[in-house]
Scaffold this active site. Structure first.
Site, PDB file in Angstrom:
ATOM      1  N   SER A 126      53.976  38.084  32.324  1.00 44.53           N
ATOM      2  CA  SER A 126      54.199  37.387  33.587  1.00 44.53           C
ATOM      3  C   SER A 126      55.617  36.853  33.592  1.00 44.53           C
ATOM      4  CB  SER A 126      53.209  36.224  33.737  1.00 44.53           C
ATOM      5  OG  SER A 126      53.542  35.407  34.842  1.00 44.53           O
ATOM      6  N   TYR A 136      49.828  28.817  29.802  1.00 42.79           N
ATOM      7  CA  TYR A 136      49.867  30.213  30.240  1.00 42.79           C
ATOM      8  C   TYR A 136      51.224  30.827  29.916  1.00 42.79           C
ATOM      9  CZ  TYR A 136      49.532  34.195  33.479  1.00 42.79           C
ATOM     10  OH  TYR A 136      49.508  35.450  34.032  1.00 42.79           O
ATOM     11  N   LYS A 150      52.177  34.182  27.610  1.00 39.48           N
ATOM     12  CA  LYS A 150      52.818  35.365  28.184  1.00 39.48           C
ATOM     13  C   LYS A 150      54.167  35.649  27.532  1.00 39.48           C
ATOM     14  CE  LYS A 150      49.498  36.590  30.810  1.00 39.48           C
ATOM     15  NZ  LYS A 150      48.774  37.846  30.511  1.00 39.48           N
TER      16      LYS A 150
END
Length: 294
Positions: A145, A159, A163
């Site tokens: 991402s 998160y 990533k």
């Protein structure tokens, strides 16, 4: 690697969103598709839809955080089709963490890492040795991402950290495959260039008990529609990239042998340049300041 009819593609997180779109795109090119997802009802619906369109589909309920579950998926794929040519380690979750990093619950980190990082590693170990041994052309796509893969959004730091790890893991995998001189390639996917309508915002619906939150949330989970409404009220129009465009881009990049599956984006380019320049200048990360909240 040329995508051809009769090849086999395995996609995790395949019951919806980017995963399902990739499975549809591979099936449209005549590939047999193996769908893996933790959500059984959604998985069965996705598989039925693909079969109605004439696709050859194998669907398996898989928890990518569980090593044995991923290895069982590999066994099922090879027992059924005898080969795997494309592996998309795409399953991912948000963490549900609130507040500053020092206030986060350890389970928020454990859950996000178990799926977003360990899930990718499990996929590599379960499939790549067999893909190499076959001697056939193959390709591994790991979903990262822009949040973390390029620069972190501090309000979604858990998160972002996972990533970022996926990018480094895929760079290392690429180097290892090149060193072996095999016909298996690797790419890291940055879905976009805009926001995507996926189930990531509702990840909590599949959160396992072993990673349960230890205290109630201070604020309710917010859906993508609620977030979009809030952005519009604040005067920010949100653009969305159809997941079908992401899937087409993935197929194009596999055939081109592109490592960086990163669509053209002025925003991403600014982030990359700002972060790189900060590192070259040994300067503080000013590129984060617009995201830092009071």
């Amino acid at each position: 690697m040329k995508l051809e009819a009769g090849q086999v593609a395995v996609v995790t997180g395949a019951a919806s969103g980017i995963g399902l779109a990739m499975a549809r795109r591979f099936a449209a090119s005549g590939l047999k598709v193996v769908l893996a997802d933790v959500e059984e009802d959604a998985l069965e619906k996705a598989a039925a839809s693909l079969r109605e369109d004439g696709a050859d589909v194998l669907a398996r309920v898989v928890d990518v955080s569980d090593r044995d579950s991923v290895f069982a998926l590999a066994d099922a794929a090879y027992d059924t089709y005898g080969a795997v040519n494309v592996l998309c380690n795409n399953a991912g979750v948000g963490s549900g963490a609130e507040g500053r990093m020092w206030q986060h619950e350890p389970n928020d980190w454990k859950w996000a890492f178990s799926v977003n990082v360990w899930g990718v590693f499990h996929g590599i170990q379960a499939f790549v040795p067999r893909m190499i041994e076959s001697g056939q052309p193959g390709h591994v796509v790991n979903t990262s991402s822009g949040d973390g893969g390029i620069a972190p959004l501090p309000t979604a730091s858990v998160y972002a950290v996972t990533k970022a790890a996926v990018v480094t893991m895929t760079e290392s995998l690429y180097a290892h495959l090149k060193a072996e001189g095999v016909q298996v390639g690797a790419s890291v996917l940055f879905p976009g260039p805009h926001m995507l309508r996926t189930g990531l915002w509702e990840s909590h619906r599949n959160r396992p008990e072993r990673f349960a939150k230890e205290r109630p949330r201070k604020t309710p989970y917010r859906s993508l529609d609620q977030w979009e409404s809030a952005m519009k009220e604040a005067g920010h129009e949100v653009q969305f990239t159809p997941v079908e465009e992401v899937a087409d881009f993935v197929a194009e990049c596999i055939e081109a042998g592109s490592f960086w599956m990163m669509p053209a984006s002025e925003h991403s380019d600014r982030q990359i340049k700002a972060r790189s320049q900060s590192m070259l200048d040994r300067a503080n990360p000013a590129y984060l300041e617009s995201f830092i909240l009071d």
